[in-house]
Each structure stands twice: as structure tokens, then as C-alpha cells.
Design an enzyme around this catalytic site. Structure first.
Site: not given
Ligand code: GDP
Ligand code: IMO
Ligand code: MG
Length: 424
Positions: A13, A16, A40-42, A129, A224, A239, A333, A413-414
Site C-alpha cells: 500500500d 504502487k 488493491g492498487h488505487t 485478505t 504487496q 504473503t 502531503d 507524490s503529493v
Molecule cells: P498500492 O497498493 O501500493 O497501490 O497502494 P494503495 O492503493 O493500496 O494505497 C495507497 C493510497 O494512497 C490510495 O488510496 C491512493 O489513492 C493514495 N495515494 C497515493 N499516493 C498518494 C499521495 O501522494 N498522497 C495522498 N494523500 N494519497 C496518495
Molecule cells: P498491495 O499490492 C498490504 C497482507 C495481508 C496479510 C498478509 C497476508 O495492495 O500493496 P494474504 O491475503 O496474502 O494471505 O495476506 O499480507 N497483504 C497486504 N497488505 N497491501 C497488500 O497488497 C497486501 N496483500 C496482502 O493484510 O497481513
Molecule cells: Mg494496496
């Protein structure tokens, strides 16, 4: 040409998805190499928000291919749902998506086993998850798994039921089983398999190597983060895949010598979702404030993310393991208004020794982070388009990280939007 890599350097998270989406137009292909719908990539642009789980984050751009590589585990129902949501939003998928025949399938009973196993672990649960990731990879390494290429064979259903029976027998060992609607799940599985058959499947390793030979650029998208890697993370709270740069070779079938740039994504603080050690975790109101200001709620499960300060020994370890050439620092930010901002420089061990290395046991009872205070800032930095537009104090925070991590910070990233990015 070489394969550039995006990997998370913390516990996932890190942001990425946002960085992959931004960089994608510079590439001819974005390829996922491991993980599955646990990710979960946002991605946010033009005021719209998308969360991708299996689909590579290059899908919002035309003129590039998205490959789901050999190392990924696919839940066909989740992938088909993702595709229909994208199509409803006006993004054509069919012509831009390739699925590797060697990618493994997540069966409904993998999810059932995941849930039963977590339930049985009680307080010791991983915090999975519950997407069936661990059980699917167990069947892969146990040489029982079913792969995308198998769905075209006449005996696919027979093999499915053999494996399902094995799973049901395995489930007998548990004293208690959570609720699970096998029939509904199975119906959805087979409906989705029929849809999946319409998409283009490839011999992923030949496709990508020939693509590179043609002079095309590839960006590998990690899921991850390094600390969740099966070999190098905080085992057993990890994981079940290789989340690090080496996983790109394994998951896509390209030689290590074909790896180019490695961009490590680092959140300006640290988060973790699920169980397991987290040395700089804040269990106080500062941690709660980071969660609220950073909107730190799981993109896949909606769970609260645990929050804490940035951890340099942890990041140095991740940089070493991944061979990071560039850092993308995200969510800077979010630190607006925090004063001081703490930076963990080292740990104090039980015997009083100081170390800058990650100890075997990261238990918070056994090691204490040693912090350096960094002055905070209160100016809104979310509109900054260049380093020069940042106030002095965040600039100093960036310089301190660059100096200590001995790695250039090439992106800052801000904000969550695609456009809220400083290219250094
Ligand atoms: P990922 O799994 O690595 O792709 O990250 P996630 O999507 O799970 O979580 C990142 C969260 O931070 C998402 O809600 C993004 O929209 C948000 N985000 C990403 N970059 C920034 C940033 O520079 N600032 C803020 N405030 N939010 C960000
Ligand atoms: P992204 O790609 C954050 C964590 C779970 C748990 C452990 C094992 O969005 O960064 P699993 O479902 O793989 O058996 O869970 O890994 N986990 C993550 N935490 N971001 C993720 O993916 C994750 N994918 C798995 O919360 O602790
Ligand atoms: Mg994520």
C-alpha cells in the site's frame, strides 16, 4: 531492452498503483509478476477512482499491453468483475490484456481453506485478505494446482473436482468451519472461466522475451511489499509470493540480467494491514491522526491500516534486497501539520546495543526504535509541481532520506491524483 520494476519497499500500500499508472505511457507493456487479488492498487484521475486487484495498472492507457504473468494467482470471478467494472466506465480491456497460461487459478475451496486456517489460528492469525492466496500457492508448490492453460482441456472439470475433493478432505481437520457458500462460489467460478476463455492467453515467458528482443519497454508491477515477501519478510506474517525484484525473473520468466531500473515505492511514513511485527507502529493519537489524514483504510478489505513513522533500517534492508536504483516517495502531503516528524534511524536491542540492521525478531517487546526528530511544516504542499516549489523543511526531509538511504528520490507524490507528482 530491459524490464524496469516497481516494488513496494514497506508492507504494501505504498502507492504502487498510482506510480505505475503515471509511468505506464512510457512503456509498451505493464506486467504483474506475483500475488493476486490480495492486492488493491488505487488510481485516481479526472476526479475518478479505481481500485485494481489483478488487472495491471497500465489498463487506463491506450497503445500498451497489460500482461498477467506466470507468477500471479487468478481468481477468475474477481478478474471478470474487475473487467466488467472497467468496461462500464468506458475502458476497453479485451484488446489490451494478455493472460499467461502458466498463471495459477484460485479455486473457491482455496478461499474456504484460507478462512478456516485463519479462524483456527485465532489470535495468531496472519490477517490474510482471505482471497485464497496462501492455499493457491500451496497447491502450486505442492504440484496440485490448476493453471489458466488447463481451462481449455477436456478434463478441466474432472481435475477441478479431484482438487476440490482433496480440499474438502483437508477441511475435515478443522474443529470449526466458517460459513462458506461452496455452491454459489462454484457456479460463479465456472461462469467466469467461460468468460475468461474469451481473453487472449499466451506463453508468457516467450511473449515477454520476444517483446523485449523487438526493442519494446516493459514495466513490471509488484504487489504487496518487501516486508511481506515469503523469503525475506516478517515471516510467518507475510504473503505467499516473492514480492521483491527477484520475483520479476521468477514470475515473468526473464533472466535477472534483463532487469533495468528498480523503482522502490516508499510511503513518507509506514503502514501495515494485518498482523505481525511493526517496530515504529504508533498506538496513540498520532497514529490515529496518520490513519485519518492519510485515509489509511485497506483498498481490498476496508480494514484499518496500522500507522507509524518511517523506518530507515527497514528501508535500507529493502533497498539492499531489491537493488533499488530510484525511490518514489509517496504521501508526503499527509505529513503536513505533524510536528515533530520522527524518523527511526536505528534500533536499541534488549541488551542495550544499537543496530542499523533488521534483527531476526522484530517483536516490539525486544527492540526499540531510536528516533531523530525532524521539524514539521504546515504549508499545503499538494500543489507543488517541482522540488523548488516545496517549502524548505519538506525539502530537508527529502534530502535527509536520500542521504541516509543512499538512493536518489526521483519521484515525490503529493496527493492521490495522477497529476499530483513531482518528477525530480
Ligand atoms: P498500492 O497498493 O501500493 O497501490 O497502494 P494503495 O492503493 O493500496 O494505497 C495507497 C493510497 O494512497 C490510495 O488510496 C491512493 O489513492 C493514495 N495515494 C497515493 N499516493 C498518494 C499521495 O501522494 N498522497 C495522498 N494523500 N494519497 C496518495
Ligand atoms: P498491495 O499490492 C498490504 C497482507 C495481508 C496479510 C498478509 C497476508 O495492495 O500493496 P494474504 O491475503 O496474502 O494471505 O495476506 O499480507 N497483504 C497486504 N497488505 N497491501 C497488500 O497488497 C497486501 N496483500 C496482502 O493484510 O497481513
Ligand atoms: Mg494496496
Amino acid at each position: 531492452m530491459k524490464v524496469d520494476v516497481i516494488v513496494g519497499l514497506q508492507w504494501g500500500d505504498e502507492g504502487k498503483g498510482k506510480i505505475v499508472d503515471y509511468l505506464a505511457p512510457k512503456y509498451d507493456m505493464v506486467a504483474r509478476f506475483q500475488g493476486g487479488p490480495n492486492a488493491g492498487h488505487t488510481i485516481k484521475f479526472d476526479g475518478k477512482k479505481f481500485v485494481l486487484h489483478i488487472m495491471p495498472s497500465g489498463i487506463f492507457h491506450d497503445n500498451l499491453i497489460n500482461l498477467i504473468g506466470n507468477g500471479v494467482v487468478i481468481d477468475p470471478a474477481i478478474l471478470m468483475k474487475e473487467i466488467s467494472q472497467l468496461e462500464e466506465s468506458g475502458f476497453e480491456v479485451m484488446s489490451k490484456l494478455l493472460i499467461s497460461k502458466k498463471a495459477h487459478l484460485i479455486l473457491p475451496t482455496h478461499k474456504y481453506i484460507d478462512a478456516a486456517s485463519e479462524y483456527a489460528k485465532g489470535k495468531m492469525k496472519i490477517g490474510s485478505t482471505l482471497k485464497g492466496i496462501g492455499p493457491a500457492y500451496m497447491d502450486k508448490t505442492g504440484r496440485n494446482g490448476l493453471r489458466v492453460g488447463d481451462v481449455f482441456s477436456d478434463n478441466f472439470k474432472d481435475r477441478f473436482y479431484v482438487l476440490k475433493d482433496k480440499h474438502l478432505k483437508f477441511l475435515h481437520q478443522f474443529d470449526a468451519l466458517p460459513k462458506f457458500d461452496i455452491e454459489a462460489e462454484e457456479r460463479r467460478f465456472f461462469e467466469s472461466i467461460e468468460l475468461l476463455k474469451k481473453y487472449k492467453t499466451v506463453d508468457g515467458e516467450y511473449f515477454i522475451n520476444e517483446f523485449l528482443d523487438l526493442g519494446k519497454n516493459v514495466l513490471a508491477e509488484g504487489a504487496q511489499g518487501t516486508m511481506l515477501d515469503i523469503n525475506h519478510g516478517t515471516y510467518p506474517y507475510v504473503t505467499s509470493s516473492n514480492t521483491i525484484t527477484a520475483g520479476v525473473s521468477i514470475g515473468l520468466g526473464i533472466a535477472p540480467s534483463r532487469i533495468g531500473k528498480v523503482i522502490g515505492i516508499v510511503k513518507a511514513y509506514t503502514t501495515r494491514v494485518g498482523s505481525g511485527p511493526f517496530p515504529t507502529e504508533l498506538l496513540d493519537e498520532v497514529g490515529e491522526r496518520l490513519r485519518v489524514e492519510g485515509n489509511e483504510y485497506g483498498a481490498t478489505t476496508g480494514r484499518n491500516r496500522r500507522c507509524g513513522w518511517i523506518d530507515l533500517p527497514q528501508l535500507k534492508y529493502a533497498i539492499m534486497i531489491n537493488g533499488v536504483t530510484d525511490i518514489a516517495l509517496t504521501k508526503l502531503d499527509v505529513l503536513n501539520g505533524f510536528n515533530p516528524i520522527k524518523i527511526c534511524d536505528a534500533y536499541e536491542l534488549e541488551n542495550g546495543d544499537r543496530t542499523e540492521k533488521l534483527p531476526y525478531d522484530l517483536d516490539n517487546e525486544k527492540i526499540k526504535p531510536i528516533y531523530e526528530d525532524h521539524k514539521g511544516w504546515s504549508e499545503d504542499i499538494s500543489k507543488a509541481k517541482s522540488i523548488k516549489e516545496l517549502p524548505t523543511i519538506p525539502q530537508e526531509y527529502i534530502k535527509k532520506l536520500e542521504r541516509d538511504l543512499k538512493t536518489p528520490i526521483s519521484f515525490i507524490s503529493v496527493g492521490p491524483e495522477r497529476s499530483a507528482l513531482i518528477i525530480v
